[in-house]
Design an enzyme around this catalytic site. Structure first.
Site, PDB file in Angstrom:
ATOM      1  N   LYS A 155      -0.002  -8.542  -3.694  1.00  0.00           N
ATOM      2  CA  LYS A 155       1.339  -8.438  -4.503  1.00  0.00           C
ATOM      3  C   LYS A 155       2.268  -9.528  -4.555  1.00  0.00           C
ATOM      4  CE  LYS A 155       0.998  -3.352  -4.812  1.00  0.00           C
ATOM      5  NZ  LYS A 155       0.419  -3.228  -5.850  1.00  0.00           N
ATOM      6  N   LYS A 207      -7.064   8.603  -5.652  1.00  0.00           N
ATOM      7  CA  LYS A 207      -6.857   7.789  -4.543  1.00  0.00           C
ATOM      8  C   LYS A 207      -5.707   8.273  -3.993  1.00  0.00           C
ATOM      9  CE  LYS A 207      -5.468   3.480  -4.049  1.00  0.00           C
ATOM     10  NZ  LYS A 207      -4.575   2.956  -5.045  1.00  0.00           N
ATOM     11  N   GLU A 230      -1.708  -9.843  -7.998  1.00  0.00           N
ATOM     12  CA  GLU A 230      -0.661  -8.982  -8.986  1.00  0.00           C
ATOM     13  C   GLU A 230       0.627  -9.790  -8.637  1.00  0.00           C
ATOM     14  OE1 GLU A 230      -1.068  -4.399  -8.960  1.00  0.00           O
ATOM     15  OE2 GLU A 230      -1.737  -4.888  -7.038  1.00  0.00           O
ATOM     16  N   HIS A 273     -11.151  -0.208  -4.647  1.00  0.00           N
ATOM     17  CA  HIS A 273     -11.630  -1.035  -5.931  1.00  0.00           C
ATOM     18  C   HIS A 273     -12.261  -2.450  -5.542  1.00  0.00           C
ATOM     19  CE1 HIS A 273      -8.530   1.428  -7.405  1.00  0.00           C
ATOM     20  NE2 HIS A 273      -7.437   0.812  -7.192  1.00  0.00           N
TER      21      HIS A 273
HETATM   22  C1  BG6 Z   1      -3.802   1.026  -7.722  1.00  0.00           C
HETATM   23  C2  BG6 Z   1      -2.930   0.533  -6.689  1.00  0.00           C
HETATM   24  O1  BG6 Z   1      -4.872   1.834  -7.491  1.00  0.00           O
HETATM   25  O2  BG6 Z   1      -4.222  -0.298  -8.565  1.00  0.00           O
HETATM   26  C3  BG6 Z   1      -1.659  -0.247  -7.311  1.00  0.00           C
HETATM   27  O3  BG6 Z   1      -2.264   1.652  -6.063  1.00  0.00           O
HETATM   28  C4  BG6 Z   1      -2.349  -1.471  -7.901  1.00  0.00           C
HETATM   29  O4  BG6 Z   1      -1.078  -0.717  -6.213  1.00  0.00           O
HETATM   30  C5  BG6 Z   1      -3.227  -0.988  -9.097  1.00  0.00           C
HETATM   31  O5  BG6 Z   1      -1.228  -2.163  -8.743  1.00  0.00           O
HETATM   32  C6  BG6 Z   1      -4.066  -2.063  -9.891  1.00  0.00           C
HETATM   33  O6  BG6 Z   1      -4.620  -1.647 -10.815  1.00  0.00           O
HETATM   34  P1  BG6 Z   1      -4.686  -2.388 -12.201  1.00  0.00           P
HETATM   35  O7  BG6 Z   1      -5.722  -1.786 -13.111  1.00  0.00           O
HETATM   36  O8  BG6 Z   1      -3.625  -2.843 -12.823  1.00  0.00           O
HETATM   37  O9  BG6 Z   1      -5.707  -3.647 -11.788  1.00  0.00           O
END
Ligand code: BG6
Length: 509
Positions: free
Chosen positions: A346, A154, A222, A246
């Site tokens: 975030k 992506k 996050e 996602h």
């Molecule tokens: C990524 C995003 O696709 O997914 C990031 O670009 C994000 O910004 C990340 O932090 C989160 O993935 P995971 O697996 O850490 O939940």
């Protein structure tokens, strides 16, 4: 499972962070689990002038830091590293792809790769159509001798129009079944478990509809900020970065109908039906049901956190959202009238991804709730990360006189299955591509439908000066107005802590 044939993994953007942190450690773990075929090589391609030796040295560091088997015997690491090769070319110049072909021919002879190649594009999106074009120019996309597959990271497009263009251009050089659009969330064990929990158990499915479910929450929080990725993120934002891909993928697994069979076609078909059923945002919905926020500087327990606009490579008056929340409806028979609340941000108080199914309360309130618990609706919490597991909140009698009810937790933690090896998302997805299984990859139609759904929000935020951008202090749960999204006076978001069973308003950063 399909057999894994001899093959090469060709990584474009091999000097980048993803290759170092995720891809090579994942391939090494596959090697340690004996999932790689006898004839296997990785060819890293980038502009940086590494030799094979330098590339191997850097990848060794990545393995020792990030692989599951980072404590493996050095002899094993060295055997694996001996299968890594590197080629430096200017990927923007067509004539240099002759070298790719020659190198692959040479490796083919040496390792009997049977001309099977996977091309992994871990590059800036500007190269997503250029690399395929030049590979095609060298005949490297044609499947006359072996298979040729391409994995694309992506962002798959920046909006609906660019996603459609990208797709059309890719289809000039590859067939649809050769294209693997990666969404690493789908490679997470616990995301796959959403479907298994629903369809392997008799008890959930009868309740899994508008009659028994009041609303659904999907949260991806996050605690980190944008770190070193300000340049990318400032052109993306939470909606493009997390929700379009996602979180809508997670939603589709929660909302889909049972597939006729567990085949890639049947599963992708059911998910696509969900995307097609998403109720388009009206003008009114955009104002009422969509919220964006951006973190501002704050000091949390003595530690100072910068505001988003002070982050490296971010514009000082940026209006990019680092938080987005929305209320969505799935207009089909099963889900009519059930709101799905989605949020991602975030610099929130903790890092957690989970789905909360809120069941309707019992029809009659016979018992008093204990203490100051507002009401104890039954919730099923499907924790994707961390502390993966499932928690069911259910009302129980408080011991003693009378009939007071208290909400208690029945919980299961994935960590209890400690005799099972849990592969990383990339490990699982790369292995699937090696065997030609695209179940966990995004179809072109799914990519298109999800962009179609978010496009009105992108337009609204970009073009309407009245569209608010709410500031929220770093370390808080996002804009306070997000609570107003949730229907019902007594309902709020769940404020999850790091630990699955703990929930409360306050969590540590
Ligand atoms: C990524 C995003 O696709 O997914 C990031 O670009 C994000 O910004 C990340 O932090 C989160 O993935 P995971 O697996 O850490 O939940």
């Amino acid at each position: 499972m399909n057999k894994t044939d001899n093959q090469a993994l060709v990584i474009f953007g091999a000097s980048g962070d993803l290759t170092y942190r995720k891809l090579i450690p994942a391939v090494f773990d596959l090697f340690m689990n004996q999932s790689l075929p006898e004839g296997y090589v990785v060819l890293g391609i980038s502009r940086s002038p590494f030799t094979d030796k330098q590339f191997r040295k850097k990848m060794k560091e990545g393995i020792l830091h990030f692989a599951h088997y980072r404590n493996a015997e050095m002899e094993q690491v060295d055997i694996f590293l001996s299968r890594l090769y590197y080629l430096s070319i200017d990927t923007g110049k067509g004539e240099e792809y002759k070298e790719v072909k020659e190198k692959l021919n040479m490796l083919n002879r040496q390792y009997n790769l049977r001309h099977n190649y996977i091309f992994y594009l871990s590059t800036p999106p500007t190269l997503y159509t250029i690399i395929p074009k030049y590979l095609y120019g060298q005949g490297l996309t044609l499947q006359q001798k072996g298979f040729r597959r391409i994995i694309i990271e992506k962002p798959f497009g920046h909006d609906l129009a660019s996603a459609i263009n990208l797709n059309d251009e890719l289809l000039e050089f590859f067939e649809e079944d050769q294209i693997y659009r990666i969404d690493h969330y789908l490679g997470k064990e616990t995301v796959q478990n959403l479907m298994v929990t629903r369809f392997a158990n008799g008890i959930y499915e009868p309740l899994w509809n508008r009659n028994y479910i009041q609303h659904v929450e999907i949260t991806a929080a996050e605690s980190l900020g944008v770190e070193e990725r300000g340049g990318y993120y400032d052109h993306s934002g939470a909606l493009r970065d997390m929700i379009q891909n996602h979180l809508l993928q997670v939603l589709s697994l929660i909302a889909m109908e049972p597939p006729a069979k567990i085949t890639p076609e049947d599963i992708r078909f059911e998910k696509l039906k969900v995307f097609r059923s998403l109720r388009p945002f009206s003008r009114e919905d955009l104002k009422m049901n969509v919220i964006r926020g951006q973190y501002t500087e704050a000091t949390v327990r003595g530690k100072h956190y910068k505001g988003y606009r002070e982050e490296k490579n971010v514009g000082g008056s940026s209006r990019t959202e680092t938080y987005a929340a929305m209320k969505i409806f799935v207009d089909n028979w099963r889900w009519q009238g059930v709101p799905f609340y989605i949020r991602s941000g975030k610099r929130l108080p903790t890092s957690v991804t989970e789905v909360v199914i809120h069941f309707r309360p019992s029809p009659q309130k016979l018992f008093k709730s204990s203490g100051n618990e507002p009401h104890a609706d039954n919730q099923l919490i499907l924790r994707i990360q961390p502390d993966e597991g499932i928690l069911l909140k259910t009302g129980m009698k408080v011991p003693g006189r009378g009939f007071e009810v208290k909400s208690v937790n029945m919980d299961f933690h994935y960590s209890e299955l400690n005799d099972h090896y849990i592969p990383s998302a990339y490990e699982r997805l790369i292995l699937d591509c090696m065997t030609g299984d695209n179940t966990l990859y995004m179809s072109s139609e799914a990519a298109k439908e999800t962009w179609r759904f978010v496009q009105p929000v992108l337009d609204y935020w970009e073009n309407d000066e009245d569209a608010p951008l709410h500031g929220y202090p770093a370390g808080s749960w996002g804009p306070d107005v997000a609570d107003d999204l949730i229907e019902g006076k007594e309902n709020t978001w769940r404020y999850p802590c790091k630990n699955l069973a703990e929930d409360g308003v306050y969590c540590e950063l």
